[in-house]
Design an enzyme around this catalytic site. Sequence first.
Site, PDB file in Angstrom:
ATOM      1  N   ASP A  12       0.807  -1.231   0.000  1.00  0.00           N
ATOM      2  CA  ASP A  12       0.000   0.000   0.000  1.00  0.00           C
ATOM      3  C   ASP A  12       0.837   1.277   0.000  1.00  0.00           C
ATOM      4  O   ASP A  12       0.455   2.298   0.566  1.00  0.00           O
ATOM      5  CB  ASP A  12      -0.970   0.024   1.205  1.00  0.00           C
ATOM      6  CG  ASP A  12      -1.910  -1.169   1.179  1.00  0.00           C
ATOM      7  OD1 ASP A  12      -2.258  -1.621   0.079  1.00  0.00           O
ATOM      8  OD2 ASP A  12      -2.282  -1.644   2.266  1.00  0.00           O
ATOM      9  N   LYS A  15       1.782   2.016  -5.223  1.00  0.00           N
ATOM     10  CA  LYS A  15       2.339   1.431  -6.453  1.00  0.00           C
ATOM     11  C   LYS A  15       1.413   1.665  -7.647  1.00  0.00           C
ATOM     12  O   LYS A  15       1.866   1.996  -8.739  1.00  0.00           O
ATOM     13  CB  LYS A  15       2.569  -0.084  -6.270  1.00  0.00           C
ATOM     14  CG  LYS A  15       3.569  -0.413  -5.170  1.00  0.00           C
ATOM     15  CD  LYS A  15       3.672  -1.897  -4.915  1.00  0.00           C
ATOM     16  CE  LYS A  15       2.440  -2.512  -4.330  1.00  0.00           C
ATOM     17  NZ  LYS A  15       2.112  -2.105  -2.952  1.00  0.00           N
ATOM     18  N   GLY A  39      -4.534  -4.404  -3.696  1.00  0.00           N
ATOM     19  CA  GLY A  39      -5.545  -3.380  -3.923  1.00  0.00           C
ATOM     20  C   GLY A  39      -4.786  -2.151  -4.383  1.00  0.00           C
ATOM     21  O   GLY A  39      -4.110  -1.505  -3.590  1.00  0.00           O
ATOM     22  N   HIS A  40      -4.789  -1.892  -5.690  1.00  0.00           N
ATOM     23  CA  HIS A  40      -4.003  -0.782  -6.249  1.00  0.00           C
ATOM     24  C   HIS A  40      -4.947   0.324  -6.686  1.00  0.00           C
ATOM     25  O   HIS A  40      -5.871   0.086  -7.454  1.00  0.00           O
ATOM     26  CB  HIS A  40      -3.152  -1.273  -7.423  1.00  0.00           C
ATOM     27  CG  HIS A  40      -2.076  -2.245  -7.000  1.00  0.00           C
ATOM     28  ND1 HIS A  40      -1.163  -2.779  -7.869  1.00  0.00           N
ATOM     29  CD2 HIS A  40      -1.771  -2.751  -5.783  1.00  0.00           C
ATOM     30  CE1 HIS A  40      -0.342  -3.584  -7.195  1.00  0.00           C
ATOM     31  NE2 HIS A  40      -0.706  -3.588  -5.929  1.00  0.00           N
ATOM     32  N   GLN A 227       2.068  -6.037  -3.245  1.00  0.00           N
ATOM     33  CA  GLN A 227       2.584  -6.174  -1.871  1.00  0.00           C
ATOM     34  C   GLN A 227       3.878  -5.362  -1.684  1.00  0.00           C
ATOM     35  O   GLN A 227       4.022  -4.340  -2.319  1.00  0.00           O
ATOM     36  CB  GLN A 227       2.779  -7.663  -1.514  1.00  0.00           C
ATOM     37  CG  GLN A 227       1.467  -8.432  -1.338  1.00  0.00           C
ATOM     38  CD  GLN A 227       0.786  -8.857  -2.618  1.00  0.00           C
ATOM     39  OE1 GLN A 227       1.391  -9.480  -3.456  1.00  0.00           O
ATOM     40  NE2 GLN A 227      -0.482  -8.517  -2.776  1.00  0.00           N
TER      41      GLN A 227
HETATM   42  P1  GDP Z   1      -0.716   0.213  -3.600  1.00  0.00           P
HETATM   43  O1  GDP Z   1      -1.300  -1.036  -3.062  1.00  0.00           O
HETATM   44  O2  GDP Z   1       0.753   0.321  -3.364  1.00  0.00           O
HETATM   45  O3  GDP Z   1      -1.064   0.466  -5.039  1.00  0.00           O
HETATM   46  O4  GDP Z   1      -1.349   1.405  -2.754  1.00  0.00           O
HETATM   47  P2  GDP Z   1      -2.907   1.574  -2.384  1.00  0.00           P
HETATM   48  O5  GDP Z   1      -3.614   2.042  -3.592  1.00  0.00           O
HETATM   49  O6  GDP Z   1      -3.425   0.355  -1.701  1.00  0.00           O
HETATM   50  O7  GDP Z   1      -2.840   2.663  -1.257  1.00  0.00           O
HETATM   51  C1  GDP Z   1      -2.329   3.914  -1.489  1.00  0.00           C
HETATM   52  C2  GDP Z   1      -3.418   4.963  -1.199  1.00  0.00           C
HETATM   53  O8  GDP Z   1      -2.835   6.223  -1.141  1.00  0.00           O
HETATM   54  C3  GDP Z   1      -4.462   5.054  -2.289  1.00  0.00           C
HETATM   55  O9  GDP Z   1      -5.667   5.470  -1.719  1.00  0.00           O
HETATM   56  C4  GDP Z   1      -3.883   6.117  -3.214  1.00  0.00           C
HETATM   57  O10 GDP Z   1      -4.873   6.792  -3.974  1.00  0.00           O
HETATM   58  C5  GDP Z   1      -3.287   7.045  -2.211  1.00  0.00           C
HETATM   59  N1  GDP Z   1      -2.089   7.786  -2.643  1.00  0.00           N
HETATM   60  C6  GDP Z   1      -1.091   7.425  -3.489  1.00  0.00           C
HETATM   61  N2  GDP Z   1      -0.130   8.377  -3.523  1.00  0.00           N
HETATM   62  C7  GDP Z   1      -0.521   9.345  -2.664  1.00  0.00           C
HETATM   63  C8  GDP Z   1       0.070  10.585  -2.225  1.00  0.00           C
HETATM   64  O11 GDP Z   1       1.152  10.982  -2.616  1.00  0.00           O
HETATM   65  N3  GDP Z   1      -0.668  11.300  -1.315  1.00  0.00           N
HETATM   66  C9  GDP Z   1      -1.873  10.887  -0.832  1.00  0.00           C
HETATM   67  N4  GDP Z   1      -2.511  11.640   0.051  1.00  0.00           N
HETATM   68  N5  GDP Z   1      -2.425   9.725  -1.209  1.00  0.00           N
HETATM   69  C10 GDP Z   1      -1.758   8.969  -2.103  1.00  0.00           C
HETATM   70  P1  IMO Z   2      -0.864  -4.220  -2.198  1.00  0.00           P
HETATM   71  O1  IMO Z   2      -0.436  -4.800  -3.516  1.00  0.00           O
HETATM   72  C1  IMO Z   2      -0.677  -4.606   2.138  1.00  0.00           C
HETATM   73  C2  IMO Z   2      -0.597  -8.688   3.755  1.00  0.00           C
HETATM   74  C3  IMO Z   2      -1.796  -9.183   4.543  1.00  0.00           C
HETATM   75  C4  IMO Z   2      -1.104 -10.136   5.492  1.00  0.00           C
HETATM   76  C5  IMO Z   2      -0.018 -10.766   4.624  1.00  0.00           C
HETATM   77  C6  IMO Z   2      -0.406 -12.099   4.001  1.00  0.00           C
HETATM   78  O2  IMO Z   2      -2.168  -3.536  -2.229  1.00  0.00           O
HETATM   79  O3  IMO Z   2       0.230  -3.425  -1.587  1.00  0.00           O
HETATM   80  P2  IMO Z   2      -2.035 -12.798   2.028  1.00  0.00           P
HETATM   81  O4  IMO Z   2      -3.520 -12.598   1.881  1.00  0.00           O
HETATM   82  O5  IMO Z   2      -1.239 -12.217   0.937  1.00  0.00           O
HETATM   83  O6  IMO Z   2      -1.675 -14.239   2.301  1.00  0.00           O
HETATM   84  O7  IMO Z   2      -1.676 -11.995   3.380  1.00  0.00           O
HETATM   85  O8  IMO Z   2       0.235  -9.829   3.590  1.00  0.00           O
HETATM   86  N1  IMO Z   2      -0.912  -8.180   2.402  1.00  0.00           N
HETATM   87  C7  IMO Z   2      -0.881  -6.887   2.062  1.00  0.00           C
HETATM   88  N2  IMO Z   2      -0.656  -5.779   2.802  1.00  0.00           N
HETATM   89  N3  IMO Z   2      -0.867  -4.490   0.811  1.00  0.00           N
HETATM   90  C8  IMO Z   2      -1.064  -5.596   0.055  1.00  0.00           C
HETATM   91  O9  IMO Z   2      -1.134  -5.543  -1.296  1.00  0.00           O
HETATM   92  C9  IMO Z   2      -1.116  -6.856   0.676  1.00  0.00           C
HETATM   93  N4  IMO Z   2      -1.306  -8.114   0.227  1.00  0.00           N
HETATM   94  C10 IMO Z   2      -1.167  -8.915   1.295  1.00  0.00           C
HETATM   95  O10 IMO Z   2      -2.434  -8.132   5.221  1.00  0.00           O
HETATM   96  O11 IMO Z   2      -0.447  -9.419   6.513  1.00  0.00           O
HETATM   97 MG    MG Z   3      -2.859  -1.649  -1.827  1.00  0.00          MG
END
Ligand code: GDP
Ligand code: IMO
Ligand code: MG
Length: 468
Positions: A12, A15, A39-40, A227
Amino acid sequence: MTVTIVGSQLGDEGKGALVDRYGGEADVVVRYQGGDNAGHTVVEDGEEYALSLVPSGAIRGKVGVLGNGCVVNPRTLFSELDDLRERGLEPDVRVARRAHVVFPYHRRLDGIEEEAKAESDQEIGTTGRGIGPTYEDKAARRGIRVADLLDPEVLREKLEYTVERTTAVIENVYELDAGEECDVDALHEEYADYGRRFREEGMTVACGPFLAERRAAGDNVVFEGAQGTCIDIDHGNYPYVTSSNPTAGGATVGTGLGPTVVGDGEVVGVVKAYLSRVGSGPMPTELDSDGAGHTTGDEPGQATGNETDQPTGDDTDAAIAAEIRDRGGEFGTVTGRPRRIGWLDLPILRHAARVNGFTGIAVNHLDVLAGLDKLAVGHAYELDGERVETLPATTETWARCEPILKEFDPWPDVDWDAVAAEGYDALPESARVYLAYLESELDTEVYTVGVGPDREQTIERVDPWNRV
Ligand code: GDP
Ligand code: IMO
Ligand code: MG
């Protein structure tokens, strides 16, 4: 050329947003590991897309590939594709025939094992998507691959063996009812149907050859890691990890292109400017854990910032964590569970820089830290009286590490849209000090700075596609 995007921390990091940002010049975006545990998020002109399987390049109409290193849940994939189509997009997604398939019994096993472990407080806190059990079947050579869905007879034969075994595990080991997840006829009907859909829509590919051809034709390829480094099964804090290799090496094994292809390109580490974690496991810089005090620094003369001798871990820290969580929207996209929050952790980042061989980093969420009363990073750890600068190999040891904090001047909240429009030099000076510290500690360049979730809220300093 290729750009590999890897999470530097615990997932998170942002990415999806970076893949989308770089997607303008990309032709193909490839996921190389993981499945719908990801969850991207991509935000385009205020419109938000949350993707768990479809590669983030889909929002810009790029070809998306789920590589052989992925585990694919067809239910999720087709429902995500249908949703995107309803929103007016035309996603073009190909799936590696060597990728493994997540079945309903994998999710069931994931839940059962987590519950069993919870009895002795050993649960991982998985996403419950069946990721671990699917990779387990893959390694045990009883997995079912995407190619197997295309041939109903092969599918039946494989299901019969695997489901019989899974049923025995659920009934005899866990003494539970195997239930509908283990109904071979129903599974065969549903999954042979997915196979037909894959075939009709021409979605399956031999991933390595497909990508090699696209590269030979001059296409730019993004490898989209899911991840993060600290939840990598080899380089993360085992056992609190996911069951795949999010680190850059995964991009070669998980796609069928050689390490020289990945190594010839750029490898960009995505860094959230603080730390968030979902699931269990140690987190030395956590802000609102149990109120334990942090260890003081003992070495003067660091490049920037001051190490603090003020113990933290009190109500103030809990309030800071709550503020960051609120402003950063740090709640799981699927479960809504609040993410754990901590200061940026340099030992994690030093580890990530080495494991992945970053050519540059993308630092996100600078806006979220604006206006705080206090700002610190975990510069190093103290472990049994010794100073440690990178991650120990075992989780038990990591859990005993106390952070040595270094304080920074917080930056004010400003008009981030204006800053994004003006560029790097418009960032508040204290934010630039923070970024310079990262560059110096990690011996790498800051390529982009995220000051908001939208595509336009990223400051680009170095364009990896056009480096001189
Ligand atoms: P990922 O799993 O690495 O793709 O990241 P996620 O999408 O799960 O979580 C990142 C969250 O932060 C999302 O809600 C993005 O829209 C948000 N986000 C990404 N870059 C920034 C930033 O520079 N500032 C803020 N406030 N939010 C961001
Ligand atoms: P993105 O791509 C954050 C964590 C879970 C748990 C561990 C193992 O959005 O960054 P799993 O279901 O993969 O066997 O869970 O990894 N986890 C993540 N944490 N972002 C993710 O994906 C994750 N995918 C798995 O919370 O601790
Ligand atoms: Mg994510």
